[in-house]
Design an enzyme around this catalytic site. Structure first.
Site: not given
Ligand code: G6P
Length: 608
Positions: A2, A27, A75, A101-102, A481, A485, A488, A504, A603
């Site tokens: 927060c 935040r 938050w 906050n915390g 992953e 990363k 993307e 294969h 996002k």
């Molecule tokens: C989008 C984001 C990814 C994320 C995916 C799932 O493609 O760019 O980084 O992993 O959605 O999103 P979520 O909010 O369901 O984890």
């Protein structure tokens, strides 16, 4: 996570507080409030929603008049984001007003104690405990009260307090949550982060853990938890507001990578008590856990990679069959789901359309839905039977990092909880795993120190056109992953393969100089992965081996080595992912990409 602000001076407090909160909205932004001293009492205005909603409410109801105040943007962690749970909160008969906050970990026991003393609670927050506790300890000496509060609570906090009979003072303190004091002339400021005060001053004190600040308009006094006065150097801010919102980091992604120790700590510590996993949010009884047929794990993107890791860990520890599906596939393949199955839904945003549809599909077939979600009160959270929140705070960079780490650790907690319920692990093994998990934040902190090494490594590989990642078991999940990363955010073509599968077909793509990241941390699979490393090496690959620090077997075949500290094999993904995130970051930077907002991505994907 927060945001907190405070002002004490000669100007009208409300606009300064609102302005500061806007700078801290990153935040958290599910509810907000301010409290202002009107001369005798403290008036509060708070509301569900964003700062703009608070501003509107103040406009409608009349702004709060006074020169001293505190504010908060929330938050939510404890209690839904609504008007009542919004901060500030009152303590005692109203003489204390507090923002926080915390997370107060021992809030339940403190609440019981305070209720027995006659205190009445109106919200579901852990913060209200703090407000009443302050009142409980306050007998005219605010420093004494704050010191006692700090010695009584466990958890993380940055807090600011107004006391009715001390109208010329704000008292604040911090532990594990940021708090800074802005130094003005005949006015002083308080904030969770520098941007909130930068418009008014560039001189600050950056409070350390367990420090207390007492602000009047003319003075700032700092103390340790034992009330000894401390003297700190003034920190002069030289950077601009936009950079400051990233906390001094160049990009949100880098900031969020660096926040992972705290994220993992905040996710784990409330759920590990005396070396036992206690997931209060999980309503399944031991009997119900023993009766689970299949666990269906559904998610998209990085969250799906967490699902891949979760399967290995749950099957290994709890011996419950797991199926991991991309949510977009699950929803349309008419999955066989039985009423004694459970569906684990993983999502940072809690709004991903396919993941939400998969959850509904599983529920419609009678499965219980347990979700691992970061955004409180998001749709997936609301529609799940049980929701376990990751404590990552708002994640701004599109490429997820800290939410991934938090999700992974919730998966560990679930696996241990299931295994314990089934009697497959005993107290001793649970204790060992819990102790190791609690060490993860400090080990991740150490991994962050590899930054320069990874920066240099990225320079060596920045011109690559194709990069492969291979690994087996949990190392395969992290390869997926690491590869995502990289591609993307740097737009370099990359694929991850289960190491045994490479031959294969895909091995035909390996040519002289092709970089292959080999993740090899799982002791029982090490020799096999080593065999695969030799296969690609023989075809000219440049191998980057990602191994535990005691493993030397890959040394002679690797062109570059990333070593991570040793921990139990099943926890290794929490460590190996960190250097891969940092490497991807520097590769993207090196290629001039927009790290935080990669092209074509979003996002939160709320469309199919
Ligand atoms: C989008 C984001 C990814 C994320 C995916 C799932 O493609 O760019 O980084 O992993 O959605 O999103 P979520 O909010 O369901 O984890």
């Amino acid at each position: 996570m927060c945001g907190i602000v405070g002002y004490i001076g000669e100007s009208s407090a409300s606009p300064i507080l609102l302005d500061g909160l806007k700078k801290l909205e990153y935040r958290g932004y599910d509810s907000a409030g301010i409290a202002v001293f009107n001369g005798e009492n403290v008036d509060i205005c708070k509301t569900k929603g964003r700062i703009a909603d608070l501003e509107k409410k103040l406009g409608d109801e009349g702004s709060l008049e006074g020169n001293i105040g505190i504010g908060h943007t929330r938050w939510a962690t404890h209690g839904a984001p609504d008007d009542i749970n919004a901060h500030p909160h009152k303590g005692g008969d109203g003489r204390i007003t507090l923002v926080h906050n915390g997370i107060i970990e021992n809030y339940i026991e403190l609440k019981i104690m305070l209720e027995q003393k006659g205190y009445t609670f109106v919200s579901q927050t852990d913060t209200e405990v703090l407000a009443h506790l302050f009142d409980f300890f306050y007998n005219g000496d605010s420093l004494e009260a704050m010191s006692n509060v700090m010695k009584t609570v466990r958890g993380s906090y940055a807090t600011a307090v107004l006391i009715n009979d001390r109208p010329g003072e704000i008292i604040a303190a911090r532990k594990d949550s940021p708090l800074i004091v802005g130094i003005g002339e005949n006015e002083n400021f308080l904030a969770s982060d520098i941007p909130a005060v930068l418009k008014y001053t560039r001189d600050c004190y950056l409070l350390d853990d367990n420090q207390i600040a007492v602000l009047t308009k003319e003075s700032i006094k700092l103390y340790d938890i034992n009330k000894n006065e401390v003297h700190k150097d003034v920190y002069h801010v030289t950077w601009d507001v936009e950079a400051a919102e990233k906390g001094g980091f160049d990009h949100f992604m880098k900031k969020e990578i660096a926040e992972q120790p705290r994220t993992v700590r905040d996710t784990l510590s409330p759920r590990i008590k005396d070396s036992h996993v206690v997931i209060d949010e999980l309503s399944l009884t031991d009997e119900e856990i023993k009766n689970i047929g299949t666990i269906h794990i559904v998610a998209c993107g990085s969250a799906w990679h967490v699902g891949m890791a979760a399967r290995y860990v749950i099957e290994k520890l709890a011996q419950i069959p797991c199926e991991v599906d991309l949510a977009s596939e699950f929803r349309y393949r008419n999955p066989i789901v039985k009423p004694n199955d459970i569906c684990i839904v993983i999502s940072q945003s809690g709004e991903t359309a396919d993941t939400l549809a998969a959850l509904r599909e599983a529920k419609s077939k009678g499965a219980r839905a347990v979700s691992i979600v970061n955004v409180v009160a998001s749709t997936i959270a609301r529609e799940s039977d049980d929701v376990i929140y990751t404590m990552a705070g708002p994640e701004i960079a599109v490429a997820t990092t800290k939410a991934f780490s938090a999700q992974l650790n919730v998966a560990y907690l679930l696996a241990i909880r299931f295994a314990k319920a089934k009697g497959l692990i005993g107290d001793e093994e649970e204790r060992k795993l819990c102790e190791e998990m609690l060490r993860l934040p400090e080990i991740i902190e150490k991994l962050l120190e590899m930054d320069d090494y990874l920066k240099e490594l990225a320079k060596k590989y920045v011109d690559s056109e194709n990069v492969f990642f291979i690994g087996r078991g949990l190392d395969y999940a992290i390869s997926l992953e690491g590869s995502l990363k990289l591609k993307e955010i740097s737009y370099i073509h990359s694929e991850a393969y289960a190491a045994g599968e490479l031959k294969h077909g895909t091995i035909s793509l390996i040519e002289e100089g092709t970089p292959v990241f080999a993740v090899a941390t799982q002791s029982d699979l090490l020799e096999k992965t080593l065999g695969n490393i030799k296969e690609v090496k023989a075809r000219g690959a440049r191998v980057v081996a990602l191994v535990g620090e005691n493993h030397t077997a890959a040394d002679e075949f690797a062109d570059d080595i990333i070593r991570v500290p040793e921990i139990s094999d099943i926890l290794m993904p929490s460590l190996t992912v960190v250097p891969l995130q940092i490497f991807a970051y520097y590769m993207a930077l090196g290629r001039g990409c927009d790290v935080d907002k990669p092209r074509n991505l979003a996002k939160s994907v709320t469309v199919e």
